[in-house]
Design an enzyme around this catalytic site. Sequence first.
Site, PDB file in Angstrom:
ATOM      1  N   ASN A 152     -21.912  47.132  45.831  1.00 63.29           N
ATOM      2  CA  ASN A 152     -21.595  48.184  44.854  1.00 63.29           C
ATOM      3  C   ASN A 152     -22.292  49.502  45.181  1.00 63.29           C
ATOM      4  OD1 ASN A 152     -19.968  46.523  43.225  1.00 63.29           O
ATOM      5  ND2 ASN A 152     -21.822  45.568  42.409  1.00 63.29           N
ATOM      6  N   HIS A 178     -17.521  54.745  39.784  1.00 60.56           N
ATOM      7  CA  HIS A 178     -16.773  54.280  38.605  1.00 60.56           C
ATOM      8  C   HIS A 178     -16.899  55.284  37.460  1.00 60.56           C
ATOM      9  CE1 HIS A 178     -16.749  49.775  39.928  1.00 60.56           C
ATOM     10  NE2 HIS A 178     -15.749  50.453  40.419  1.00 60.56           N
ATOM     11  N   GLU A 215     -15.063  52.899  51.989  1.00 59.57           N
ATOM     12  CA  GLU A 215     -15.624  51.539  51.918  1.00 59.57           C
ATOM     13  C   GLU A 215     -16.173  51.127  53.288  1.00 59.57           C
ATOM     14  OE1 GLU A 215     -15.997  50.097  49.044  1.00 59.57           O
ATOM     15  OE2 GLU A 215     -14.429  50.879  47.728  1.00 59.57           O
ATOM     16  N   HIS A 257      -9.926  55.582  44.193  1.00 60.84           N
ATOM     17  CA  HIS A 257     -11.166  54.815  44.095  1.00 60.84           C
ATOM     18  C   HIS A 257     -12.129  55.181  45.249  1.00 60.84           C
ATOM     19  CE1 HIS A 257     -13.796  51.413  43.350  1.00 60.84           C
ATOM     20  NE2 HIS A 257     -13.628  51.001  44.600  1.00 60.84           N
ATOM     21  N   ARG A 293     -24.578  40.044  46.446  1.00 59.42           N
ATOM     22  CA  ARG A 293     -23.269  40.692  46.357  1.00 59.42           C
ATOM     23  C   ARG A 293     -23.329  42.059  45.676  1.00 59.42           C
ATOM     24  NH1 ARG A 293     -17.474  37.710  45.457  1.00 59.42           N
ATOM     25  NH2 ARG A 293     -16.296  39.620  45.708  1.00 59.42           N
ATOM     26  N   ARG A 336      -3.380  27.627  34.304  1.00 59.31           N
ATOM     27  CA  ARG A 336      -4.829  27.438  34.532  1.00 59.31           C
ATOM     28  C   ARG A 336      -5.219  27.497  36.002  1.00 59.31           C
ATOM     29  NH1 ARG A 336      -3.879  23.735  30.532  1.00 59.31           N
ATOM     30  NH2 ARG A 336      -4.393  24.615  28.500  1.00 59.31           N
ATOM     31  N   LYS A 376     -12.775  38.491  43.994  1.00 64.34           N
ATOM     32  CA  LYS A 376     -12.826  39.181  42.701  1.00 64.34           C
ATOM     33  C   LYS A 376     -11.412  39.641  42.369  1.00 64.34           C
ATOM     34  CE  LYS A 376     -17.457  41.075  42.255  1.00 64.34           C
ATOM     35  NZ  LYS A 376     -18.255  42.299  42.096  1.00 64.34           N
ATOM     36  N   GLU A 411     -22.117  36.941  42.437  1.00 66.56           N
ATOM     37  CA  GLU A 411     -22.999  38.077  42.168  1.00 66.56           C
ATOM     38  C   GLU A 411     -24.126  37.713  41.197  1.00 66.56           C
ATOM     39  OE1 GLU A 411     -20.678  41.718  41.888  1.00 66.56           O
ATOM     40  OE2 GLU A 411     -22.378  42.732  40.975  1.00 66.56           O
ATOM     41  N   LYS A 424     -18.746  41.453  54.630  1.00 64.60           N
ATOM     42  CA  LYS A 424     -18.375  41.013  53.278  1.00 64.60           C
ATOM     43  C   LYS A 424     -18.382  39.483  53.204  1.00 64.60           C
ATOM     44  CE  LYS A 424     -15.893  41.688  49.163  1.00 64.60           C
ATOM     45  NZ  LYS A 424     -15.019  42.510  48.354  1.00 64.60           N
ATOM     46  N   HIS A 463     -20.979  52.714  43.853  1.00 60.91           N
ATOM     47  CA  HIS A 463     -19.910  52.417  42.889  1.00 60.91           C
ATOM     48  C   HIS A 463     -20.259  52.751  41.444  1.00 60.91           C
ATOM     49  CE1 HIS A 463     -17.924  50.716  46.282  1.00 60.91           C
ATOM     50  NE2 HIS A 463     -16.908  50.280  45.572  1.00 60.91           N
TER      51      HIS A 463
HETATM   52  N1  LIG Z   1     -11.325  42.883  44.271  1.00 61.30           N
HETATM   53  C1  LIG Z   1     -12.217  43.591  44.895  1.00 61.30           C
HETATM   54  O1  LIG Z   1     -13.227  43.073  45.382  1.00 61.30           O
HETATM   55  C2  LIG Z   1     -12.009  45.055  45.010  1.00 61.30           C
HETATM   56  C3  LIG Z   1     -12.814  45.805  45.893  1.00 61.30           C
HETATM   57  C4  LIG Z   1     -12.544  47.159  46.035  1.00 61.30           C
HETATM   58  C5  LIG Z   1     -11.508  47.752  45.325  1.00 61.30           C
HETATM   59  N2  LIG Z   1     -10.749  47.003  44.494  1.00 61.30           N
HETATM   60  C6  LIG Z   1      -9.633  47.582  43.742  1.00 61.30           C
HETATM   61  O2  LIG Z   1      -8.644  47.989  44.670  1.00 61.30           O
HETATM   62  C7  LIG Z   1      -7.820  48.971  44.040  1.00 61.30           C
HETATM   63  C8  LIG Z   1      -7.484  50.055  45.027  1.00 61.30           C
HETATM   64  O3  LIG Z   1      -6.768  49.485  46.082  1.00 61.30           O
HETATM   65  P1  LIG Z   1      -6.071  50.400  47.188  1.00 61.30           P
HETATM   66  O4  LIG Z   1      -6.955  51.514  47.561  1.00 61.30           O
HETATM   67  O5  LIG Z   1      -5.606  49.465  48.238  1.00 61.30           O
HETATM   68  O6  LIG Z   1      -4.871  51.087  46.406  1.00 61.30           O
HETATM   69  P2  LIG Z   1      -3.362  50.632  46.033  1.00 61.30           P
HETATM   70  O7  LIG Z   1      -3.219  49.192  46.019  1.00 61.30           O
HETATM   71  O8  LIG Z   1      -2.985  51.406  44.834  1.00 61.30           O
HETATM   72  O9  LIG Z   1      -2.520  51.220  47.250  1.00 61.30           O
HETATM   73  C9  LIG Z   1      -2.542  52.602  47.478  1.00 61.30           C
HETATM   74  C10 LIG Z   1      -1.154  53.207  47.668  1.00 61.30           C
HETATM   75  O10 LIG Z   1      -0.718  52.893  48.968  1.00 61.30           O
HETATM   76  C11 LIG Z   1       0.604  52.357  48.946  1.00 61.30           C
HETATM   77  N3  LIG Z   1       0.638  51.425  50.050  1.00 61.30           N
HETATM   78  C12 LIG Z   1      -0.058  50.274  50.178  1.00 61.30           C
HETATM   79  N4  LIG Z   1       0.101  49.776  51.409  1.00 61.30           N
HETATM   80  C13 LIG Z   1       0.930  50.616  52.067  1.00 61.30           C
HETATM   81  C14 LIG Z   1       1.445  50.644  53.376  1.00 61.30           C
HETATM   82  N5  LIG Z   1       1.105  49.746  54.302  1.00 61.30           N
HETATM   83  N6  LIG Z   1       2.303  51.625  53.696  1.00 61.30           N
HETATM   84  C15 LIG Z   1       2.630  52.569  52.798  1.00 61.30           C
HETATM   85  N7  LIG Z   1       2.134  52.628  51.556  1.00 61.30           N
HETATM   86  C16 LIG Z   1       1.296  51.652  51.198  1.00 61.30           C
HETATM   87  C17 LIG Z   1       0.753  51.761  47.566  1.00 61.30           C
HETATM   88  O11 LIG Z   1       2.114  51.772  47.187  1.00 61.30           O
HETATM   89  C18 LIG Z   1      -0.077  52.707  46.723  1.00 61.30           C
HETATM   90  O12 LIG Z   1       0.713  53.819  46.356  1.00 61.30           O
HETATM   91  C19 LIG Z   1      -8.603  49.453  42.826  1.00 61.30           C
HETATM   92  O13 LIG Z   1      -7.991  48.968  41.673  1.00 61.30           O
HETATM   93  C20 LIG Z   1      -9.972  48.833  43.001  1.00 61.30           C
HETATM   94  O14 LIG Z   1     -10.593  48.546  41.761  1.00 61.30           O
HETATM   95  C21 LIG Z   1     -10.984  45.671  44.327  1.00 61.30           C
END
Ligand SMILES: NC(=O)c1ccc[n+]([C@@H]2O[C@H](COP(=O)([O-])OP(=O)(O)OC[C@H]3O[C@@H](n4cnc5c(N)ncnc54)[C@H](O)[C@@H]3O)[C@@H](O)[C@H]2O)c1
Length: 364
Positions: free
Chosen positions: A245, A252, A184, A265, A241, A120, A142, A234, A224, A248
């Site tokens: 988006n 999406h 972003e 993304h 918040r 939990r 999030k 949000e 942010k 987005h």
């Molecule tokens: N929670 C939120 O508020 C929020 C906001 C925006 C996006 N997201 C989510 O984030 C995700 C995308 O995240 P992302 O773009 O970081 O992608 P990711 O986490 O998939 O990382 C991208 C790639 O980079 C590699 N990688 C990561 N760090 C590295 C480093 N320092 N050196 C070498 N390789 C590295 C990983 O192995 C992966 O292959 C999506 O699922 C999206 O929905 C969440």
Amino acid sequence: MESLTVKLGERSYPIRIGFELFESLLESSHLNRDRRSGRKCALAVDAGVLEDHKEMLDEVFPDIPRWVMPVGETSKSMATAEELLQFLATERLDRSSFLIAVGGGVLGDLAGFCAAIYQRGIEFHQVPTTLLSMVDSSVGGKTGVNLPAGKNLAGAFKQPLGVAAWLPFLQTLPAREFSAGMAEVIKYGLLADSDLFHLLEKSGTITADSPILEQIVVRCCEIKAEIVAEDEKELAKDGGRALLNLGHTFGHAIEAVAGFGQYLHGEAVAIGLLMAAQFSEKNGLLEKGSSSRIAHILQANDLPVRLIAPLDTEQLIAAMGRDKKVRSGKLRLIVLDEIGTSRVMEIADSFQLRELWQKFGAES
Ligand SMILES: NC(=O)c1ccc[n+]([C@@H]2O[C@H](COP(=O)([O-])OP(=O)(O)OC[C@H]3O[C@@H](n4cnc5c(N)ncnc54)[C@H](O)[C@@H]3O)[C@@H](O)[C@H]2O)c1
């Protein structure tokens, strides 16, 4: 090192951003303090990050049980969450334990979600390693996973105890991933800070070596943090918040219709930003010519400005309708009044959207 705080009363937490020793950053972000407290902890790390930074991670986290997540968006699933939860149970973490999430947005979202539901809820720290996760996903609480029915459909709000963004991680990030994070960054300039937009416009291509990298990451986190402090869940009627988006709802839809994994993304968001800008221009909100300035910055950072291959317009419209931003059957788009000023607009008629999608390369 730059420091800021996400102000959420008792749940406020520090964000530390910098190039100095990783250990110093962990110290000031409270992570090392929590380790010294004697509480049990576990490390969840992205396999790609581990490959490039194994020696350092072995040195910094020598005796902590480690769970390695396979790379990619497909890991953001209930099945992988179950594996991590099972690992936490096997390692006998209890309610006073905490989790350390080292990776990009996929790892951070998944680990945060597991921290929210394991027994939990246990606490967790974010150590973001991609540009996107440093400027966006690690801040704000999030967390979640994708379902076969759509992206981020299961999740929880769970604020971390702290965020430590060590910029040298970005040296090993593949260029395409770095560019996706820039989408972003550009988004923040558009939605809230014309000075940031002008800085990006003046600076051209940003890389992991850019002298303004730290300044950019700090500014995005500030924006942010401010927005999250005002509207954590949000719920604000006047934007809050939801403004984050921007681009987005289009993005999406592209990700869902093209099949997750086709576009990163950030790449889908880049197209979405330009679509939101063109929509705003067409409706007399945004000054004419702004869209071409936005396209220019996106292209300078190697981001797409239209669909890479045609997608079905009706499927894209349907996917927009399934977006979480839909309220009472009305689509809520984030539009721009000017560069640096955004707001929510409810849209009932999809005729204009069809035209817009086709302009961006969708099939009629
Ligand atoms: N929670 C939120 O508020 C929020 C906001 C925006 C996006 N997201 C989510 O984030 C995700 C995308 O995240 P992302 O773009 O970081 O992608 P990711 O986490 O998939 O990382 C991208 C790639 O980079 C590699 N990688 C990561 N760090 C590295 C480093 N320092 N050196 C070498 N390789 C590295 C990983 O192995 C992966 O292959 C999506 O699922 C999206 O929905 C969440």
